[in-house]
Write a protein that holds these residues in place. Sequence first.
Motif, mmCIF file in Angstrom:
data_model
loop_
_atom_site.group_PDB
_atom_site.id
_atom_site.type_symbol
_atom_site.label_atom_id
_atom_site.label_comp_id
_atom_site.label_asym_id
_atom_site.label_seq_id
_atom_site.Cartn_x
_atom_site.Cartn_y
_atom_site.Cartn_z
ATOM 1 N N UNK A 216 32.001 37.973 18.083
ATOM 2 C CA UNK A 216 32.597 36.785 18.684
ATOM 3 C C UNK A 216 32.348 35.554 17.817
ATOM 4 N N UNK A 217 31.167 35.488 17.206
ATOM 5 C CA UNK A 217 30.881 34.355 16.313
ATOM 6 C C UNK A 217 31.837 34.368 15.126
ATOM 7 N N UNK A 218 32.077 35.556 14.585
ATOM 8 C CA UNK A 218 33.031 35.650 13.469
ATOM 9 C C UNK A 218 34.440 35.260 13.933
ATOM 10 N N UNK A 219 34.787 35.674 15.136
ATOM 11 C CA UNK A 219 36.080 35.291 15.692
ATOM 12 C C UNK A 219 36.153 33.783 15.872
ATOM 13 N N UNK A 220 35.060 33.182 16.306
ATOM 14 C CA UNK A 220 35.010 31.730 16.471
ATOM 15 C C UNK A 220 35.179 31.027 15.127
ATOM 16 N N UNK A 221 34.579 31.591 14.084
ATOM 17 C CA UNK A 221 34.731 31.022 12.739
ATOM 18 C C UNK A 221 36.178 31.115 12.277
ATOM 19 N N UNK A 222 36.834 32.216 12.609
ATOM 20 C CA UNK A 222 38.245 32.360 12.262
ATOM 21 C C UNK A 222 39.092 31.326 13.008
ATOM 22 N N UNK A 223 38.713 31.051 14.241
ATOM 23 C CA UNK A 223 39.431 30.026 15.012
ATOM 24 C C UNK A 223 39.245 28.649 14.378
ATOM 25 N N UNK A 224 38.043 28.373 13.896
ATOM 26 C CA UNK A 224 37.792 27.092 13.236
ATOM 27 C C UNK A 224 38.611 26.975 11.956
ATOM 28 N N UNK A 271 31.208 46.092 29.068
ATOM 29 C CA UNK A 271 32.190 45.070 29.424
ATOM 30 C C UNK A 271 31.520 43.737 29.728
ATOM 31 N N UNK A 272 30.425 43.784 30.447
ATOM 32 C CA UNK A 272 29.720 42.546 30.800
ATOM 33 C C UNK A 272 29.195 41.846 29.555
ATOM 34 N N UNK A 273 28.656 42.626 28.625
ATOM 35 C CA UNK A 273 28.114 42.049 27.404
ATOM 36 C C UNK A 273 29.209 41.379 26.573
ATOM 37 N N UNK A 274 30.321 42.068 26.414
ATOM 38 C CA UNK A 274 31.431 41.512 25.638
ATOM 39 C C UNK A 274 31.986 40.271 26.333
ATOM 40 N N UNK A 275 32.168 40.338 27.643
ATOM 41 C CA UNK A 275 32.723 39.206 28.385
ATOM 42 C C UNK A 275 31.805 37.990 28.301
ATOM 43 N N UNK A 276 30.493 38.203 28.427
ATOM 44 C CA UNK A 276 29.553 37.086 28.352
ATOM 45 C C UNK A 276 29.603 36.409 26.988
ATOM 46 N N UNK A 277 29.644 37.218 25.939
ATOM 47 C CA UNK A 277 29.711 36.651 24.595
ATOM 48 C C UNK A 277 31.023 35.902 24.371
ATOM 49 N N UNK A 278 32.113 36.463 24.868
ATOM 50 C CA UNK A 278 33.405 35.797 24.724
ATOM 51 C C UNK A 278 33.408 34.451 25.444
ATOM 52 N N UNK A 279 32.899 34.453 26.675
ATOM 53 C CA UNK A 279 32.922 33.222 27.459
ATOM 54 C C UNK A 279 32.009 32.156 26.867
ATOM 55 N N UNK A 280 30.801 32.541 26.491
ATOM 56 C CA UNK A 280 29.828 31.542 26.053
ATOM 57 C C UNK A 280 30.046 31.083 24.621
ATOM 58 N N UNK A 281 30.470 31.995 23.745
ATOM 59 C CA UNK A 281 30.559 31.665 22.321
ATOM 60 C C UNK A 281 31.966 31.294 21.868
ATOM 61 N N UNK A 282 32.973 31.658 22.642
ATOM 62 C CA UNK A 282 34.342 31.401 22.202
ATOM 63 C C UNK A 282 35.150 30.599 23.221
ATOM 64 N N UNK A 283 35.216 31.103 24.457
ATOM 65 C CA UNK A 283 36.138 30.513 25.431
ATOM 66 C C UNK A 283 35.747 29.083 25.791
ATOM 67 N N UNK A 355 26.151 33.535 32.357
ATOM 68 C CA UNK A 355 26.282 32.853 31.065
ATOM 69 C C UNK A 355 27.344 31.770 31.121
ATOM 70 N N UNK A 356 28.453 32.078 31.771
ATOM 71 C CA UNK A 356 29.548 31.090 31.885
ATOM 72 C C UNK A 356 29.041 29.841 32.593
ATOM 73 N N UNK A 357 28.340 30.037 33.693
ATOM 74 C CA UNK A 357 27.837 28.905 34.463
ATOM 75 C C UNK A 357 26.863 28.067 33.645
ATOM 76 N N UNK A 358 25.972 28.758 32.907
ATOM 77 C CA UNK A 358 24.963 28.064 32.115
ATOM 78 C C UNK A 358 25.606 27.169 31.061
#
Length: 775
Positions: A216-224, A271-283, A355-358
């Motif tokens: 997800x971090x790499x995906x975030x870098x690609x978005x940047x 699924x929970x792990x991927x979703x948490x990373x997506x929400x906190x690090x990208x979305x 994670x999303x709430x935090x």
Amino acid sequence: MWLSFFRPLDRFSLQNFKYVVNELREIKVVDEHNKESVVDLLQSVVEIVTYGDKQDPMIFEYFMECQVLAEFLRVLKISRDSRIEIPLLQYLSIMIQNMDSEHAIYYCFSNDYINNIIEHQYQFNRGDLAQYYVSFLRAISGKVNKDTLCLLVKVKGNSVVSFPLYNEALKFAFHEEKMIQTAVCSLALSLYYVCDDMVYQYITTPPVSKYFSDLVIRLSEQCSHLDFLVRASEDTCIEHKRKQLFLQADKIADNLYYLKDILNIGESRLSRLVAENLLSLLVLPILQPLLQSRKRNVSNLSGVTSLYLVSRLLQVIDGKGMMDPVAGVILYLYFDSSDQDAIKDIATSNHFTESFSKHQDKMEEKSYSVSENEEKSINYPPCHDSFCDKRGGLSAFLFSENQTLQLASLFLLLIVSEIKDLDCSLFPKIGLNGMHEADKTFITRFLDQILNVLLKVLASQTPLSAVVKWHTGWFLRKLLNDREEWFCDHNLQLFNTSFEQSRQHLEEELDGCWFDHILDTLINEWGSCKTVLEESFHSKDAFFILELAVSQITTYDDETTLSAWQRMVDSVKVFVLHLQLKSYMLRGNLLEHPLLCKAQSLASTSGQIHSSDVSSATFGSEVSLASGLPCRIAFSKAGIRDIYIIPVATGTSGRLLLTEKHPFRSQRGVVLAVAPLAGLTPKIDDIHPTWLHLRIREFDPKFSTNTIKGSHSNMSSHYTDGKWTLGFQNADTCEAARFLILKETRKQRSKVESLLSPLLHNKDWHKDEWNGHNK
């Protein structure tokens, strides 16, 4: 594989196999002197074992009994020449791939030989070893199932402590070569499908689980990086920038689909792990510009990039675990963003991750940290609507003066409105009672205002590109699809104004240098426009948002015929769009064909060979010189030539012929060159009144394919106009030649205009006419 029917049959005998294995065991060191012979032995072993797996059980029994795989591992360890590693891994890959029996696969994975070969210390900085190594890992993963998985993991007690195949593959997850990255993704997915409870626990626990956050971090870098391309200098070539954006957006989409594949496996911890990373690090970082449009944007992303990324994410990752938190926040902000605490209520519903709430709380703290003085210095997107003044979020974008932000935010709202299984528990939090009411309120509550925004885009005096206006037309048709009532008077007036502007611009092109191509262009663009307007919501590519960002304003260079061509095509595109929208608004359907005067006559006047030898002449043709005017022209290679010019217009076709007198027939000539009448713009030289200058179009539309996506993507800027200078005996003859060319040009243009007349001079309709049709 190397099974060869040209080799002696005893090559695949058990006796020969024993001999080859013994020869291999005699090798004490591998160096440059014996490397080739060792490679031959390894190849023979693989060939015979592959044959034995299918044809001779005794061979494979000996293979297991003598633990021949241990010899492969030993060769790796005694090799002083690392180049032996590539053929060894290649042969092992082929052997494993060609094994059919479960018995053979089970043996190969036993005794830790494969694990030890995987964990061998390779020198990956040499040559293509990494590619062959990953192919080897991929071959192994292709044979792993729920029964053989346990043979490739290391267990201590009731926990997996190591998974060499998976661990070593992840080291190449972000390799510079795309093929290696793809192979690792494929390998990981195949393993996720066969993992048992213990292995799932292992891969979702740190430090192994770091792979998912790294993804997800790499995906975030690609978005940047995508955002960097969006913000790039306007001096950058638009077509080059569009290609860069497309390639980067394609990379992001590939990674989103990969994450979607992981989520679709359906394992809760994964699924929970991927979703948490997506929400906190990208979305959440992507959503920041949308959440804080009335405050300072603490995210580095622009609004355009954010809107594109959120739209693309919701299009690709359609699971409720992602839809609910993202759509919930967007939906809430659309209605009321004044109470930031309500965002936290949405984010902390039991369907969203902790994670999303935090991270939501952290983002709000950043949002409130902007001081009052800082806010005064911020340039917000202009917004002149009372609704916009009271609310931030997407409203600030939707009612801004930036057409890209308007269309992008509307597209995102439409995506959310199409989510049929959105968690209904969200709607009481924003004052809605159910999904049906949410759908209705979400779009129709401010439909007139939104329609007004879209119509202002169409009627804008700014030279917006045809791409912007075609997409605007798509939104109009989409929003009017289920509307029970038509426009209000103000919106109707806006459309009529816009329609008249498009008609005037097309009429102006009748005086341009490409008027002879207007009819063909109109017919070509008619079908393209209809296809675009009928495009379904789900098939519409969000990439149009990025395309709008780089091609929002169109400028033309009036000095070149290429630029004039672009202007003519855009004028036709916009006019066709208005005709189709008018038909849809008035009659509820799009027109299949343009309502030209006797459409069949268009075909008969566009490109047909006529009986006249002059009108049908081409290079080398013999024609009559009766209507020609004598003059001289200088060719770069042929010198000065005495010629005749013959301008001729027949129907919508018009050409100027340069002919040379036939050597034996005084009243006949041979065509040396042909140029279209349109665009010649004959001009007498200011100093030499016997010289006539003609501009020749060099750009050939036949080699240009223009579509709404990449309007001028196939046009090259290297085209330069040609020039002919004709010399006449006196000034009167020169003026007569100019007049004759203009006369034939006007005749050709008059024919084109007469065929366009039913479309150009169709009167606007008014409110009473509209209501009459609506009844």
